[in-house]
Design a protein around this motif. Structure first.
Motif, PDB file in Angstrom:
ATOM      1  N   LEU A   1       1.088  -1.259   0.299  1.00  0.00           N
ATOM      2  CA  LEU A   1      -0.067   0.380  -0.189  1.00  0.00           C
ATOM      3  C   LEU A   1       0.960   1.266   0.535  1.00  0.00           C
ATOM      4  O   LEU A   1       1.695   1.241   0.821  1.00  0.00           O
ATOM      5  CB  LEU A   1      -0.908  -0.008   0.968  1.00  0.00           C
ATOM      6  N   ALA A   2       1.126   1.927  -1.486  1.00  0.00           N
ATOM      7  CA  ALA A   2       2.029   3.402  -1.162  1.00  0.00           C
ATOM      8  C   ALA A   2       0.421   4.295  -1.205  1.00  0.00           C
ATOM      9  O   ALA A   2      -0.455   4.186  -1.036  1.00  0.00           O
ATOM     10  CB  ALA A   2       1.541   3.887  -2.336  1.00  0.00           C
ATOM     11  N   LEU A   3       1.012   4.931   0.257  1.00  0.00           N
ATOM     12  CA  LEU A   3       0.497   6.547   0.756  1.00  0.00           C
ATOM     13  C   LEU A   3       1.159   7.366   0.391  1.00  0.00           C
ATOM     14  O   LEU A   3       2.110   8.256   1.266  1.00  0.00           O
ATOM     15  CB  LEU A   3       0.044   6.524   2.569  1.00  0.00           C
ATOM     16  N   THR A   4       0.292   8.668  -0.417  1.00  0.00           N
ATOM     17  CA  THR A   4       1.227   9.544  -0.693  1.00  0.00           C
ATOM     18  C   THR A   4       0.813  11.216   0.002  1.00  0.00           C
ATOM     19  O   THR A   4      -0.848  10.733   0.074  1.00  0.00           O
ATOM     20  CB  THR A   4       1.415  10.274  -2.464  1.00  0.00           C
ATOM     21  N   PHE A   5       1.291  11.489   0.293  1.00  0.00           N
ATOM     22  CA  PHE A   5       0.907  12.611   1.284  1.00  0.00           C
ATOM     23  C   PHE A   5       1.659  14.270   0.716  1.00  0.00           C
ATOM     24  O   PHE A   5       2.573  14.083   0.276  1.00  0.00           O
ATOM     25  CB  PHE A   5       1.503  13.030   3.016  1.00  0.00           C
ATOM     26  N   LYS A   6       1.134  15.680   0.843  1.00  0.00           N
ATOM     27  CA  LYS A   6       1.714  16.552   0.707  1.00  0.00           C
ATOM     28  C   LYS A   6       2.072  17.085   1.676  1.00  0.00           C
ATOM     29  O   LYS A   6       1.690  17.298   2.460  1.00  0.00           O
ATOM     30  CB  LYS A   6       0.896  17.148  -0.122  1.00  0.00           C
TER      31      LYS A   6
ATOM     32  N   THR B   1       5.160   2.900   1.962  1.00  0.00           N
ATOM     33  CA  THR B   1       4.746   2.337   1.345  1.00  0.00           C
ATOM     34  C   THR B   1       5.178   1.541   3.105  1.00  0.00           C
ATOM     35  O   THR B   1       6.075   1.127   2.440  1.00  0.00           O
ATOM     36  CB  THR B   1       5.822   2.003   0.211  1.00  0.00           C
ATOM     37  N   ILE B   2       3.643   0.202   2.671  1.00  0.00           N
ATOM     38  CA  ILE B   2       3.081  -0.931   3.628  1.00  0.00           C
ATOM     39  C   ILE B   2       3.730  -1.799   3.016  1.00  0.00           C
ATOM     40  O   ILE B   2       2.578  -2.278   2.079  1.00  0.00           O
ATOM     41  CB  ILE B   2       2.633  -0.179   4.212  1.00  0.00           C
ATOM     42  N   ASP B   3       4.359  -2.749   3.258  1.00  0.00           N
ATOM     43  CA  ASP B   3       4.578  -4.241   2.307  1.00  0.00           C
ATOM     44  C   ASP B   3       3.433  -4.638   3.426  1.00  0.00           C
ATOM     45  O   ASP B   3       2.826  -4.911   4.639  1.00  0.00           O
ATOM     46  CB  ASP B   3       5.958  -4.421   2.703  1.00  0.00           C
TER      47      ASP B   3
ATOM     48  N   THR C   1      -1.042  -1.858  -4.343  1.00  0.00           N
ATOM     49  CA  THR C   1      -1.101  -2.727  -5.300  1.00  0.00           C
ATOM     50  C   THR C   1      -0.296  -4.888  -5.364  1.00  0.00           C
ATOM     51  O   THR C   1       0.513  -4.737  -4.063  1.00  0.00           O
ATOM     52  CB  THR C   1       1.053  -2.131  -5.700  1.00  0.00           C
ATOM     53  N   GLU C   2      -0.383  -4.966  -6.257  1.00  0.00           N
ATOM     54  CA  GLU C   2      -0.121  -6.968  -6.005  1.00  0.00           C
ATOM     55  C   GLU C   2       1.202  -7.224  -6.606  1.00  0.00           C
ATOM     56  O   GLU C   2       0.690  -6.825  -8.216  1.00  0.00           O
ATOM     57  CB  GLU C   2      -1.657  -7.399  -7.183  1.00  0.00           C
ATOM     58  N   ARG C   3       1.186  -8.078  -6.292  1.00  0.00           N
ATOM     59  CA  ARG C   3       2.608  -8.628  -6.275  1.00  0.00           C
ATOM     60  C   ARG C   3       2.804  -9.811  -6.868  1.00  0.00           C
ATOM     61  O   ARG C   3       2.447 -11.009  -5.822  1.00  0.00           O
ATOM     62  CB  ARG C   3       3.572  -7.626  -5.708  1.00  0.00           C
ATOM     63  N   LYS C   4       3.082 -10.373  -7.614  1.00  0.00           N
ATOM     64  CA  LYS C   4       2.221 -12.653  -8.260  1.00  0.00           C
ATOM     65  C   LYS C   4       4.107 -12.460  -8.233  1.00  0.00           C
ATOM     66  O   LYS C   4       5.008 -12.044  -9.733  1.00  0.00           O
ATOM     67  CB  LYS C   4       2.429 -12.209  -8.707  1.00  0.00           C
ATOM     68  N   ASN C   5       4.822 -13.640  -7.780  1.00  0.00           N
ATOM     69  CA  ASN C   5       6.423 -13.970  -8.121  1.00  0.00           C
ATOM     70  C   ASN C   5       6.161 -15.242  -8.549  1.00  0.00           C
ATOM     71  O   ASN C   5       5.471 -16.427  -8.406  1.00  0.00           O
ATOM     72  CB  ASN C   5       6.872 -14.217  -6.789  1.00  0.00           C
ATOM     73  N   THR C   6       6.798 -15.541  -9.858  1.00  0.00           N
ATOM     74  CA  THR C   6       6.884 -17.024 -10.159  1.00  0.00           C
ATOM     75  C   THR C   6       8.776 -17.113 -10.612  1.00  0.00           C
ATOM     76  O   THR C   6       9.419 -16.316 -10.988  1.00  0.00           O
ATOM     77  CB  THR C   6       6.309 -16.839 -11.510  1.00  0.00           C
ATOM     78  N   SER C   7       8.659 -17.834  -9.916  1.00  0.00           N
ATOM     79  CA  SER C   7       9.936 -19.049  -9.736  1.00  0.00           C
ATOM     80  C   SER C   7      10.089 -20.171 -11.343  1.00  0.00           C
ATOM     81  O   SER C   7       8.808 -20.868 -11.600  1.00  0.00           O
ATOM     82  CB  SER C   7      10.411 -19.664  -8.971  1.00  0.00           C
TER      83      SER C   7
END
Length: 71
Positions: free
Chosen positions: A5-10, A20-22, A62-68
């Motif tokens: 989760l990316a939180l953008t502030f002024k 960014t929160i993983d 953002t969704e991250r999908k890892n493929t090995s």
């Protein structure tokens, strides 16, 4: 799947800062995200060289999908 989760502030110096929160939950509501951003602003919990957070700009999950590959 992993989410971030990316939180953008002024800031008070008219800059934009993104936190960014993983491993974020993927079922957060707009209200929950807005509430945590409001809390971050109100509590002034982060010290930055670009000033205090004063306004919410955006929030993106953002969704991250890892493929090995077996090689």
């Amino acid at each position: 799947m992993e989410y971030s989760l990316a939180l953008t502030f002024k800031t008070s110096q008219d800059a934009k800062v993104t936190l960014t929160i993983d491993n974020a939950k993927n079922d957060l509501t707009d209200e929950q995200v807005a509430s945590i951003m409001d809390t971050i602003i109100e509590q002034n919990v982060f010290l930055t060289s670009k000033g205090n957070f004063i306004e919410k700009v955006s929030a993106v999950l953002t969704e991250r999908k890892n493929t090995s590959y077996h090689i």
